[in-house]
Design a protein around this motif. Structure first.
Motif, PDB file in Angstrom:
ATOM      1  N   TYR A 495       0.805  -1.233   0.000  1.00  0.00           N
ATOM      2  CA  TYR A 495       0.000   0.000   0.000  1.00  0.00           C
ATOM      3  C   TYR A 495       0.838   1.282   0.000  1.00  0.00           C
ATOM      4  N   THR A 496       2.177   1.139  -0.074  1.00  0.00           N
ATOM      5  CA  THR A 496       3.002   2.360  -0.079  1.00  0.00           C
ATOM      6  C   THR A 496       3.700   2.517  -1.442  1.00  0.00           C
ATOM      7  N   ALA A 497       4.955   2.969  -1.462  1.00  0.00           N
ATOM      8  CA  ALA A 497       5.610   3.265  -2.744  1.00  0.00           C
ATOM      9  C   ALA A 497       5.837   1.977  -3.541  1.00  0.00           C
ATOM     10  N   PRO A 498       5.441   1.957  -4.798  1.00  0.00           N
ATOM     11  CA  PRO A 498       5.452   0.695  -5.550  1.00  0.00           C
ATOM     12  C   PRO A 498       6.796   0.327  -6.173  1.00  0.00           C
ATOM     13  N   LEU A 499       7.031  -0.965  -6.303  1.00  0.00           N
ATOM     14  CA  LEU A 499       8.079  -1.534  -7.163  1.00  0.00           C
ATOM     15  C   LEU A 499       9.466  -0.925  -6.932  1.00  0.00           C
ATOM     16  N   GLY A 500       9.766  -0.661  -5.663  1.00  0.00           N
ATOM     17  CA  GLY A 500      11.106  -0.210  -5.299  1.00  0.00           C
ATOM     18  C   GLY A 500      11.384   1.257  -5.556  1.00  0.00           C
ATOM     19  N   ILE A 588       0.828  -0.158 -14.211  1.00  0.00           N
ATOM     20  CA  ILE A 588      -0.281   0.618 -13.632  1.00  0.00           C
ATOM     21  C   ILE A 588      -1.279  -0.305 -12.941  1.00  0.00           C
ATOM     22  N   GLN A 589      -1.552  -1.456 -13.566  1.00  0.00           N
ATOM     23  CA  GLN A 589      -2.506  -2.359 -12.921  1.00  0.00           C
ATOM     24  C   GLN A 589      -1.913  -2.953 -11.643  1.00  0.00           C
ATOM     25  N   HIS A 590      -0.604  -3.183 -11.668  1.00  0.00           N
ATOM     26  CA  HIS A 590       0.069  -3.656 -10.446  1.00  0.00           C
ATOM     27  C   HIS A 590      -0.114  -2.625  -9.327  1.00  0.00           C
ATOM     28  N   ILE A 591       0.067  -1.372  -9.672  1.00  0.00           N
ATOM     29  CA  ILE A 591      -0.078  -0.322  -8.647  1.00  0.00           C
ATOM     30  C   ILE A 591      -1.489  -0.366  -8.069  1.00  0.00           C
ATOM     31  N   TYR A 592      -2.491  -0.378  -8.933  1.00  0.00           N
ATOM     32  CA  TYR A 592      -3.875  -0.400  -8.428  1.00  0.00           C
ATOM     33  C   TYR A 592      -4.120  -1.654  -7.577  1.00  0.00           C
ATOM     34  N   ASP A 593      -3.752  -2.804  -8.126  1.00  0.00           N
ATOM     35  CA  ASP A 593      -4.071  -4.065  -7.432  1.00  0.00           C
ATOM     36  C   ASP A 593      -3.408  -4.149  -6.068  1.00  0.00           C
ATOM     37  N   THR A 594      -2.113  -3.826  -6.036  1.00  0.00           N
ATOM     38  CA  THR A 594      -1.420  -3.981  -4.748  1.00  0.00           C
ATOM     39  C   THR A 594      -1.978  -3.010  -3.718  1.00  0.00           C
ATOM     40  N   GLN A 631      -3.411   2.361  11.509  1.00  0.00           N
ATOM     41  CA  GLN A 631      -2.788   1.738  10.338  1.00  0.00           C
ATOM     42  C   GLN A 631      -3.782   1.662   9.188  1.00  0.00           C
ATOM     43  N   LEU A 632      -5.009   1.301   9.531  1.00  0.00           N
ATOM     44  CA  LEU A 632      -6.016   1.170   8.477  1.00  0.00           C
ATOM     45  C   LEU A 632      -6.350   2.528   7.871  1.00  0.00           C
ATOM     46  N   ARG A 633      -6.498   3.532   8.735  1.00  0.00           N
ATOM     47  CA  ARG A 633      -6.766   4.876   8.222  1.00  0.00           C
ATOM     48  C   ARG A 633      -5.641   5.297   7.272  1.00  0.00           C
ATOM     49  N   SER A 634      -4.425   5.089   7.732  1.00  0.00           N
ATOM     50  CA  SER A 634      -3.267   5.522   6.956  1.00  0.00           C
ATOM     51  C   SER A 634      -3.131   4.709   5.662  1.00  0.00           C
ATOM     52  N   ALA A 635      -3.377   3.404   5.752  1.00  0.00           N
ATOM     53  CA  ALA A 635      -3.256   2.552   4.552  1.00  0.00           C
ATOM     54  C   ALA A 635      -4.275   2.995   3.499  1.00  0.00           C
ATOM     55  N   ARG A 636      -5.475   3.345   3.952  1.00  0.00           N
ATOM     56  CA  ARG A 636      -6.493   3.820   2.981  1.00  0.00           C
ATOM     57  C   ARG A 636      -6.042   5.119   2.333  1.00  0.00           C
ATOM     58  N   GLU A 637      -5.436   5.975   3.145  1.00  0.00           N
ATOM     59  CA  GLU A 637      -4.946   7.249   2.622  1.00  0.00           C
ATOM     60  C   GLU A 637      -3.862   6.993   1.572  1.00  0.00           C
ATOM     61  N   TRP A 638      -2.948   6.091   1.908  1.00  0.00           N
ATOM     62  CA  TRP A 638      -1.905   5.719   0.937  1.00  0.00           C
ATOM     63  C   TRP A 638      -2.541   5.201  -0.349  1.00  0.00           C
ATOM     64  N   ARG A 639      -3.455   4.259  -0.194  1.00  0.00           N
ATOM     65  CA  ARG A 639      -4.093   3.647  -1.363  1.00  0.00           C
ATOM     66  C   ARG A 639      -4.728   4.726  -2.237  1.00  0.00           C
ATOM     67  N   ASP A 640      -5.512   5.586  -1.609  1.00  0.00           N
ATOM     68  CA  ASP A 640      -6.277   6.535  -2.418  1.00  0.00           C
ATOM     69  C   ASP A 640      -5.383   7.599  -3.032  1.00  0.00           C
ATOM     70  N   GLN A 641      -4.402   8.033  -2.289  1.00  0.00           N
ATOM     71  CA  GLN A 641      -3.521   9.056  -2.868  1.00  0.00           C
ATOM     72  C   GLN A 641      -2.667   8.466  -3.998  1.00  0.00           C
ATOM     73  N   VAL A 642      -2.101   7.287  -3.762  1.00  0.00           N
ATOM     74  CA  VAL A 642      -1.220   6.706  -4.788  1.00  0.00           C
ATOM     75  C   VAL A 642      -2.042   6.339  -6.023  1.00  0.00           C
ATOM     76  N   ASN A 643      -3.161   5.670  -5.824  1.00  0.00           N
ATOM     77  CA  ASN A 643      -3.970   5.272  -6.984  1.00  0.00           C
ATOM     78  C   ASN A 643      -4.488   6.488  -7.748  1.00  0.00           C
ATOM     79  N   SER A 644      -4.955   7.480  -7.011  1.00  0.00           N
ATOM     80  CA  SER A 644      -5.492   8.667  -7.705  1.00  0.00           C
ATOM     81  C   SER A 644      -4.394   9.389  -8.470  1.00  0.00           C
ATOM     82  N   TYR A 645      -3.252   9.487  -7.833  1.00  0.00           N
ATOM     83  CA  TYR A 645      -2.128  10.165  -8.478  1.00  0.00           C
ATOM     84  C   TYR A 645      -1.814   9.509  -9.822  1.00  0.00           C
TER      85      TYR A 645
END
Ligand code: GCV
Length: 661
Positions: A495-500, A588-594, A631-645
């Protein structure tokens, strides 16, 4: 012991030993520690401890025997065997006997069952250290503990050593029980109050050293390279200047007058604003060797950090690559460092990201003793608000072979030691998040045996921390703890920065998402996302050339996106969003899925933890439960910000039509 969590040494772990008859042979400070431990266990559980005072002393159960004449040979090795119903531990050094004792404690009843041929246990790595980034005085920005997430400092409060008599020995005991034998007691960023610990405040360091010594822990100190100027009134800190060298020699001698078994200095020089030899046109070998010379007559070591890079980079400058810096600076100095100078290298080339390749410096300096530094404090891995057990990551690092199959692994190359930045503070649970204790324990056990299976180490931590006396159903609890911890590092990665690609954290405090937080900054930590793709081209052919700092096979493996492992792809390459990974998915699909999966995994872990409420003490359960909410609040924030970006950058919709903002 003080009113803090017993962590992996709750009284119950001593039951097997405490119900038996133990004979201790030998004498000395650490033997007394072993005796004290065994006597306390026996007083609690009804067993008996005898000393080798008379010929009639026998035992049917356990012999702990110092075989060296005075046990002062410094050896930490011990033998363990079980024959004819008798368990025997022998060691030529007192420290070995202490480690052998804790081996028996960790085995519990198994130490007294069946037969076992003689085994020799010896740490693979001689120095196993935790570095505290603790400030003596509260720093206006960094607080009491830089990157600390477990309250204040264990050692320092109100601008001086706490002088607490209980907590520091309790800490030493926990460290010894997992195999750690050295502690650096202050921040590598040495501010003025900390600088004085070297001279007029050495008495405070001696107090701490005195509290840790009974557990075989040596104390180290971070010092300022500019100390001769700051503290000695000299006009220079030039490492080749005779008066500077004399100042260090004298200051070091006084340190040893106060702390006879002082371990040595830790130095961060020419790094993030700390002073260093560059100011005098000298090399880092000149700097390290000056301190090594001061320490050598006393048997001390200087740990010189390799974390040297340009932190005032212009983000427009595509020719500078921070990842290259340590290798560029230090490989030309190979062979120049003194025997008691250790170059301390962060395990990755950047800064403890959730995924980095192993630093190419490790393996590239055969003529230098290297120590490898990992970060138990979770600066970039959830700051002890998120569950992130780092055992699998550290194990991957330690098993990595810089020269490929047949070459030595990192655990073998770390001849100068394994070091963890501490995750401990004055929090009653030691680590803020009670489950983060597993990281400290795992570090200690992997430092002792770098090829140990991390899952077994975790299992051992669970068994000790949550034994039958701590819970009504150890089997269910154990299953639950494995469920929430085993995969927690990979969950965090999802749920954080993808693929290194790294970073994407909020600047300064480094918690929570900010995809472009470091994109236009001077720190050299960029992802270069645009509408077509993302990642840093570090290839030799078209990029910064970082990939060529490795030798074969890795230089070739990392050079091409076709062979680069998926999890490091964006560390090494700039690729388009529709680049197809080895997994078969597009980037891109990897980013969304993970990112969706990562949040789901946190939701599941939170549920598992909730189901364990009847098996864990209420304070511990509540603390973890509360952190899961965050953790859950933060993970959702990560998910939504990264995916939206990435949706906004790329315009590529999620193949599964999930909600992206
Ligand atoms: C102690 C990173 C951290 C700093 C730390 C530094 C280091 O940059 O953010 O807080 O400083 O590493 O390892 O020296």
């Amino acid at each position: 012991m003080p009113d803090v969590d017993p962590a992996w040494l709750p009284p119950g772990v001593f039951r097997a030993l405490g119900t038996r008859r133990t004979l201790i042979r030998g004498s000395g400070r650490l033997v007394e520690t072993v005796h004290g431990e065994a006597a306390e266990a026996c007083a609690r559980f009804g067993g008996r401890v005898v000393r080798d005072s008379g010929p009639g002393d026998t035992t049917d159960d356990l012999v702990l025997e110092l075989t060296g004449s005075d046990g002062s040979d410094g050896s930490e090795a011990f033998t363990y065997e079980r024959e004819g119903g008798l368990t025997t531990v022998t060691a030529s050094g007192q420290a070995g006997l202490l480690h052998g004792f804790f081996h028996v404690v960790r085995l519990g009843e198994d130490a007294f069952r069946g037969e076992r041929a003689r085994e020799t246990h010896c740490p693979a790595v001689a120095l196993r250290m935790v570095d505290h980034w603790d400030n003596v005085a509260v720093h206006p920005v960094m607080g009491q503990v830089e990157r600390g997430y477990a309250g204040g400092s264990l050692f320092w409060a109100d601008g001086r050593a706490r002088g607490e008599t209980e907590r520091v020995p309790a800490y030493g005991r926990l460290l010894a029980a997992c195999g750690i034998n050295a502690v650096a007691v202050n921040n590598v960023n040495v501010h003025e109050s900390e600088a004085h610990l070297l001279t007029d405040r050495i008495g405070e360091v001696a107090e701490i050293a005195g509290a840790l010594r009974p557990y075989g822990i040596r104390t180290h100190l971070s010092v300022s390279f500019a100390a001769p100027v700051l503290l000695g009134g000299l006009s220079t800190a030039d490492p080749l200047d005779a008066s500077v060298r004399a100042w260090w020699a004298e200051a070091t001698e006084r340190v040893y007058e106060s702390v006879e078994d002082f371990g040595g200095f830790v130095v961060k020089a020419d790094s993030e604003g700390q002073p260093g030899p560059f100011a005098y046109g000298r090399s880092h070998a000149d700097g390290a060797n000056m301190l090594a010379a001061a320490l050598a007559p006393h048997g001390g070591t200087v740990h010189w950090r390799a974390f040297v890079y340009d932190h005032r980079q212009d983000w427009r400058d595509r020719t500078t690559d921070r990842a290259r810096a340590a290798h560029d600076h230090f490989t030309p100095l190979d062979g120049e460092f003194a025997a008691n100078a250790v170059l301390q290298v962060k395990h990755g080339p950047l800064d403890f990201q959730v995924r980095e390749p192993v630093s190419p410096l490790i393996g590239a300096m055969p003529g230098t003793r290297l120590a490898v530094e990992v970060q138990a404090t979770q600066e970039y891995t959830g700051q002890q608000r998120h569950v992130c057990w780092l055992g699998p990551m550290w194990s991957e690092v330690l098993r990595f072979r810089p020269e490929g199959e047949g070459g030595a692994c990192v655990g073998e190359l770390a001849r100068g030691g394994l070091v963890a930045v501490s995750n401990v503070g004055d929090d009653p649970f030691w680590t803020g998040h009670p489950l983060a204790q597993a990281n400290l324990y795992t570090f200690g056990r992997l430092a002792w045996q770098p090829d140990a299976d991390p899952d077994s180490v975790l299992d051992e931590w669970i068994r000790l921390t949550f034994g039958p006396e701590e819970t009504s159903d150890p089997v269910r609890l154990r299953g639950g703890l494995h469920a929430v911890l085993d995969g927690s590092w990979r969950t965090y990665e999802k749920y954080t920065a993808p693929l290194g690609v790294g970073f994407m954290v909020q600047p300064g405090h480094h918690y929570g998402p900010s995809v472009d937080g470091y994109e236009y900054s001077p720190w050299g930590t960029y992802h270069f996302a645009d509408r077509d793709g993302i990642g840093v081209d570090r290839s030799a052919a078209t990029g910064t050339g970082y990939a060529a700092q490795y030798v074969k096979p890795w230089a070739e493996v990392y050079e091409s996106p076709a062979t680069c492992p998926d999890e490091l792809l964006l560390f090494f390459h700039h690729v388009s969003y529709d680049h197809v990974l080895h997994s078969g998915k597009t980037v891109i699909q990897h980013i969304y899925d993970t990112h969706f999966e990562g949040v789901t995994e946190v939701e599941q872990a939170r549920e598992v933890w909730a189901s364990l409420a009847d098996l864990v003490g209420p304070a511990r359960h509540a603390r973890v439960a509360e952190r899961y909410e965050e953790q859950l609040r933060s993970a959702r924030e990560w998910r939504d910000q990264v995916n939206s970006y990435f949706f906004r950058k790329s315009g590529v919709p999620d193949a599964h039509g999930r909600r992206i903002y």
